[in-house]
Scaffold this active site. Structure first.
Site, PDB file in Angstrom:
ATOM      1  N   HIS A 143      -7.452  -8.773   4.330  1.00  0.00           N
ATOM      2  CA  HIS A 143      -6.467  -9.138   5.172  1.00  0.00           C
ATOM      3  C   HIS A 143      -7.062 -10.136   6.173  1.00  0.00           C
ATOM      4  O   HIS A 143      -6.351 -11.323   6.532  1.00  0.00           O
ATOM      5  CB  HIS A 143      -5.695  -8.514   5.713  1.00  0.00           C
ATOM      6  CG  HIS A 143      -4.557  -7.738   4.725  1.00  0.00           C
ATOM      7  ND1 HIS A 143      -3.698  -8.374   4.206  1.00  0.00           N
ATOM      8  CD2 HIS A 143      -4.523  -6.410   4.216  1.00  0.00           C
ATOM      9  CE1 HIS A 143      -2.781  -7.494   3.632  1.00  0.00           C
ATOM     10  NE2 HIS A 143      -3.499  -6.513   3.671  1.00  0.00           N
ATOM     11  N   THR A 192       0.828  -1.283   0.019  1.00  0.00           N
ATOM     12  CA  THR A 192      -0.097  -0.058  -0.126  1.00  0.00           C
ATOM     13  C   THR A 192       0.894   1.347   0.040  1.00  0.00           C
ATOM     14  O   THR A 192       0.592   2.115  -0.737  1.00  0.00           O
ATOM     15  CB  THR A 192      -0.908   0.042   1.309  1.00  0.00           C
ATOM     16  OG1 THR A 192      -1.847  -1.201   1.026  1.00  0.00           O
ATOM     17  CG2 THR A 192      -1.879   1.334   1.332  1.00  0.00           C
TER      18      THR A 192
END
Length: 422
Positions: free
Chosen positions: A192, A71
């Site tokens: 996740h 990210t």
């Protein structure tokens, strides 16, 4: 040459290499990034708002991230047009060999090189007003400037509240924003925890799709749809890793000889004593060959195509798991059956992100092939009519003019758009 490179080249061939005066009606740009929204989600028939947006504007077959496909790394590459080896944000936690310590999210992490100018700073330096909504690195000063409007990451602020705040930035009476970069942490967060193909992840995909529709309705409500160009994108894809595919790297090394930094699927292995560096590298290399599901690199054999070879912050030894595999850090989640993981080789199709755009400067119904996310910086500058700073985007002339940005062939009209300087 890919579609994006071809686009930029033709437009730049039309432009003179001089700084020009901005148009009287300054174009504006809203960039919305959905963390972990893999390109494949768009094929699951659960994103009607994004699908409608895509049909009305220009989109790419996929957006290619940089390595590591994580990210913070990719958000800063999108914002700077630089490969990770040059902007040096190589993870959310990296060991810096010069400082001899780990760097996490901080001013130091984002200021390896003081010449770096993110797009929000370039816009401010050009006289614009930038709004930075939770985008990685945007709450720090660059070149002595902050964003005119800034909100740090705060997950307690709902997605719709964030949009409402952004609309206030665009319509501010004294300093209306002409650039807003907005970060949304889903579906990554739930993917996740439960896996990228889980029911929970699908619910978040639907939620952010509804958000895309809400953004469009708000633009109409505030009468901004004819001024603001909107880009929806993501930073990387994601895959599932089952418990049987977790590799414990510590079993291959001697206790007390090393430190590890990072997270699956990329670990930075730093010997405590330089004298054991070769031994550690040899042991891990043998283990990788025997295991068959991860690879080990040093500065000499790190793939150049990754553009991640920064000896100070990526090294001296790097372990990278194969797709659908992860390392021992995943044991932290004992109740998780399938872990959502990203960060793999950016050549892996599963790591592909998405890109689509619509607005007054955006052609309708156009389709591009591969778009590299480091090329977006030059597109942002083009839309904002500002001079791009040095970056790693394509230096080739392009055909943005023909396939993407609606600029007619009138010489005076073309003079409103300037080329990048690399």
């Amino acid at each position: 040459m890919n579609g994006l490179q071809s686009l930029i080249l033709l437009l730049l061939s039309y432009c003179s290499c001089r700084t020009i005066e901005a148009p009287k009606t300054q174009p504006a740009l809203l960039i919305v990034s959905y963390d972990g929204f893999k390109q494949d989600y768009l094929n699951w028939n659960i994103t009607p708002n994004l699908e409608q947006f895509r049909e009305m504007g220009t989109s790419a077959e996929f957006l290619k991230p940089v390595f590591p496909t994580t990210t913070m790394v990719n958000h800063f590459s999108i914002a700077t047009g630089l490969y990770p080896e040059n902007h040096s944000v190589l993870g959310k936690a990296n060991y810096d060999s010069k400082l001899h310590r780990q760097l996490k999210y901080s001013y130091e992490l984002f200021h390896y090189d003081e010449s770096i100018v993110p797009i929000w700073t370039a816009n401010e330096l050009a006289g614009g007003h930038s709004g930075c909504m939770m985008w990685s690195g945007s709450n720090f000063e660059f070149k002595g400037k902050n964003c005119t409007f800034t909100m740090k990451l705060d997950k307690s602020v709902s997605f719709k509240e964030r949009v409402d705040i952004v609309m206030g930035w665009f319509t501010h009476k004294e300093t209306p924003a002409n650039l807003v970069m907005m970060y949304i942490e889903q579906p990554d967060s739930d993917a996740h925890k439960f896996g990228p193909d889980s029911l929970q992840a699908m619910e978040k995909v639907s939620e952010v799709d509804n958000l895309a529709g809400y953004i469009q309705r708000k633009l109409v409500e505030y009468q901004l749809e004819n001024r603001i160009n909107v880009i929806h994108l993501s930073d990387h894809g994601m895959v599932g890793v089952g418990k049987s595919n977790i590799i414990d790297l510590t079993q291959f090394l001697k206790n007390g000889t090393y430190q590890m930094y990072g997270s699956s699927p990329v670990f930075q292995v730093v010997p405590i004593d330089h004298d054991v560096e070769q031994e550690i590298f040899t042991d891990l290399t043998k283990a990788a060959q025997q295991n068959g599901h991860f690879k080990v690199y040093n500065q000499e054999n790190l793939p150049t195509r990754w553009h991640a070879n920064n000896a100070r912050r990526m090294g001296p030894i790097i372990a990278v798991a194969d797709i659908n595999y992860g390392f021992h850090d995943l044991y932290r989640y004992p109740n998780t059956t399938v872990h959502g993981v990203h960060g793999y080789d950016n050549a892996e199709p599963a790591m592909n992100a998405f890109f689509m755009a619509k607005g007054p400067l955006i052609a309708s119904g156009k389709r591009l092939s591969t778009v590299n996310n480091i090329d977006l910086y030059n597109l942002f500058c083009l839309i904002l009519t500002i001079e791009c700073r040095q970056n790693d985007g394509s230096n080739n002339p392009s055909i943005w003019n023909e396939l993407f940005v609606n600029v007619n062939n009138d010489e005076n009209e073309r003079s409103n758009y300037i080329p990048f300087h690399s």
